[in-house]
Design an enzyme around this catalytic site. Structure first.
Site, PDB file in Angstrom:
ATOM      1  N   ARG A 202     -24.605  -3.027  51.523  1.00  0.00           N
ATOM      2  CA  ARG A 202     -24.768  -3.760  50.256  1.00  0.00           C
ATOM      3  C   ARG A 202     -23.759  -4.897  50.120  1.00  0.00           C
ATOM      4  NH1 ARG A 202     -23.356   0.710  46.249  1.00  0.00           N
ATOM      5  NH2 ARG A 202     -21.897   1.054  47.946  1.00  0.00           N
TER       6      ARG A 202
ATOM      7  N   GLN B 278      -0.749 -15.090  33.062  1.00  0.00           N
ATOM      8  CA  GLN B 278      -1.679 -16.217  33.117  1.00  0.00           C
ATOM      9  C   GLN B 278      -2.417 -16.199  34.452  1.00  0.00           C
ATOM     10  OE1 GLN B 278       0.081 -19.948  31.882  1.00  0.00           O
ATOM     11  NE2 GLN B 278      -1.250 -21.125  33.243  1.00  0.00           N
TER      12      GLN B 278
ATOM     13  N   ASN C 166      -5.068 -18.563  36.879  1.00  0.00           N
ATOM     14  CA  ASN C 166      -5.552 -19.927  37.061  1.00  0.00           C
ATOM     15  C   ASN C 166      -6.539 -19.968  38.221  1.00  0.00           C
ATOM     16  OD1 ASN C 166      -3.675 -20.948  35.101  1.00  0.00           O
ATOM     17  ND2 ASN C 166      -2.089 -20.810  36.651  1.00  0.00           N
TER      18      ASN C 166
ATOM     19  N   ARG D  70      -2.503 -29.696  47.626  1.00  0.00           N
ATOM     20  CA  ARG D  70      -1.921 -29.543  46.286  1.00  0.00           C
ATOM     21  C   ARG D  70      -0.510 -29.001  46.461  1.00  0.00           C
ATOM     22  NH1 ARG D  70      -5.810 -29.517  41.934  1.00  0.00           N
ATOM     23  NH2 ARG D  70      -7.939 -29.463  42.724  1.00  0.00           N
TER      24      ARG D  70
ATOM     25  N   HIS E  25       4.623 -27.559  44.369  1.00  0.00           N
ATOM     26  CA  HIS E  25       4.982 -27.474  42.960  1.00  0.00           C
ATOM     27  C   HIS E  25       5.853 -26.260  42.654  1.00  0.00           C
ATOM     28  CE1 HIS E  25       0.765 -29.416  42.589  1.00  0.00           C
ATOM     29  NE2 HIS E  25       1.688 -30.364  42.716  1.00  0.00           N
TER      30      HIS E  25
ATOM     31  N   LYS F 201       4.054 -15.971  41.694  1.00  0.00           N
ATOM     32  CA  LYS F 201       2.606 -16.164  41.797  1.00  0.00           C
ATOM     33  C   LYS F 201       2.014 -15.189  42.802  1.00  0.00           C
ATOM     34  CE  LYS F 201       2.788 -21.132  40.871  1.00  0.00           C
ATOM     35  NZ  LYS F 201       2.577 -22.472  41.439  1.00  0.00           N
TER      36      LYS F 201
ATOM     37  N   HIS G 296       5.420 -24.197  45.887  1.00  0.00           N
ATOM     38  CA  HIS G 296       4.135 -23.702  46.376  1.00  0.00           C
ATOM     39  C   HIS G 296       3.143 -24.843  46.557  1.00  0.00           C
ATOM     40  CE1 HIS G 296       0.025 -22.047  45.465  1.00  0.00           C
ATOM     41  NE2 HIS G 296       0.380 -21.385  46.551  1.00  0.00           N
TER      42      HIS G 296
ATOM     43  N   TYR H 256      -4.978 -17.754  41.170  1.00  0.00           N
ATOM     44  CA  TYR H 256      -3.629 -17.222  41.196  1.00  0.00           C
ATOM     45  C   TYR H 256      -3.194 -16.708  39.830  1.00  0.00           C
ATOM     46  CZ  TYR H 256      -2.347 -22.103  39.950  1.00  0.00           C
ATOM     47  OH  TYR H 256      -2.255 -23.341  39.383  1.00  0.00           O
TER      48      TYR H 256
ATOM     49  N   GLU I 229       8.182 -28.802  34.974  1.00  0.00           N
ATOM     50  CA  GLU I 229       7.550 -29.068  36.269  1.00  0.00           C
ATOM     51  C   GLU I 229       8.560 -29.628  37.260  1.00  0.00           C
ATOM     52  OE1 GLU I 229       4.474 -31.980  35.734  1.00  0.00           O
ATOM     53  OE2 GLU I 229       2.930 -30.448  35.575  1.00  0.00           O
TER      54      GLU I 229
ATOM     55  N   LYS J 101      -0.056 -38.077  41.346  1.00  0.00           N
ATOM     56  CA  LYS J 101       1.250 -37.461  41.095  1.00  0.00           C
ATOM     57  C   LYS J 101       1.840 -36.858  42.369  1.00  0.00           C
ATOM     58  CE  LYS J 101       1.894 -33.794  38.153  1.00  0.00           C
ATOM     59  NZ  LYS J 101       1.913 -33.146  36.847  1.00  0.00           N
ATOM     60  N   ASP J 102       1.025 -36.171  43.171  1.00  0.00           N
ATOM     61  CA  ASP J 102       1.534 -35.514  44.376  1.00  0.00           C
ATOM     62  C   ASP J 102       1.903 -36.495  45.485  1.00  0.00           C
ATOM     63  OD1 ASP J 102       1.520 -32.964  43.358  1.00  0.00           O
ATOM     64  OD2 ASP J 102      -0.335 -32.348  44.334  1.00  0.00           O
TER      65      ASP J 102
END
Length: 179
Positions: free
Chosen positions: A23, A46, A48, A58, A61, A71, A118, A131, A142, A168-169
């Protein structure tokens, strides 16, 4: 679950116990009691999710000070190379990184304690990345490091001409230039 230690204290790879038949499959993606017994005491506050296409990078950060975050990350579709960089100034592994491939097939998860930068690169056509965080996001706290910092030596497994960054990155400082 199988917990695999890495060279960076507190950073672990988690392989869940998968139960499959004709299955499909079933596994516990998170169990508070087992996680605290095998990995670390934690209270996630939280969750995300992001969706990205091939070549997206990405990161790297992090959240500073009282807003630092641990995380627990995983991929539900596709494949990424996930990276943790130790940015704890007093750590013997400061500036070291660990990278692990997370895919929808291997179901691996990656735990990063507070004090890590990360990031991830998308290796598949598309990836859905989830995450959990143990602290709420705070824009004023930040921080980030250049994804291509030569001192870190991260092989993102994406040709440089195929890397896709946010505006930004594309402008973060090197680790050695962080305040």
């Amino acid at each position: 679950m199988n917990v695999i230690k890495t060279p960076i204290e507190g950073v672990v790879i988690i392989e869940p116990k998968l139960f499959g038949d004709d299955r499909g499959y079933f596994f516990e993606s998170f169990n508070q009691k087992e996680f605290e017994r095998e990995v670390a005491p934690i209270e996630f506050v939280q969750d995300n999710e992001s969706k990205s296409r091939y070549g997206v990078v990405r990161g790297l950060h992090f959240q500073k000070g009282e807003h630092a975050q641990s995380k627990l990350v995983r991929v539900v579709k596709g494949a990424v190379l996930d990276v943790a960089v130790d940015i704890r100034p007093s750590s013997p592994t400061y500036g070291m990184h660990v990278a692990v491939e997370l895919t929808e097939e291997n179901h691996r998860q990656f735990f990063l304690p507070r004090g890590m930068a990360h990031g991830f690169s998308v290796l598949s056509e598309e990836a859905i990345f989830q995450y959990k965080c143990d602290n709420f996001y705070c824009r004023e706290s930040e921080g980030a490091i250049a994804w291509d910092d030569p001192d870190l030596g991260i092989d993102w497994r994406i040709p440089a001409d195929k890397v896709i960054l946010s505006e930004k990155d594309s402008h973060h400082p090197r680790l050695k230039d962080l305040e």
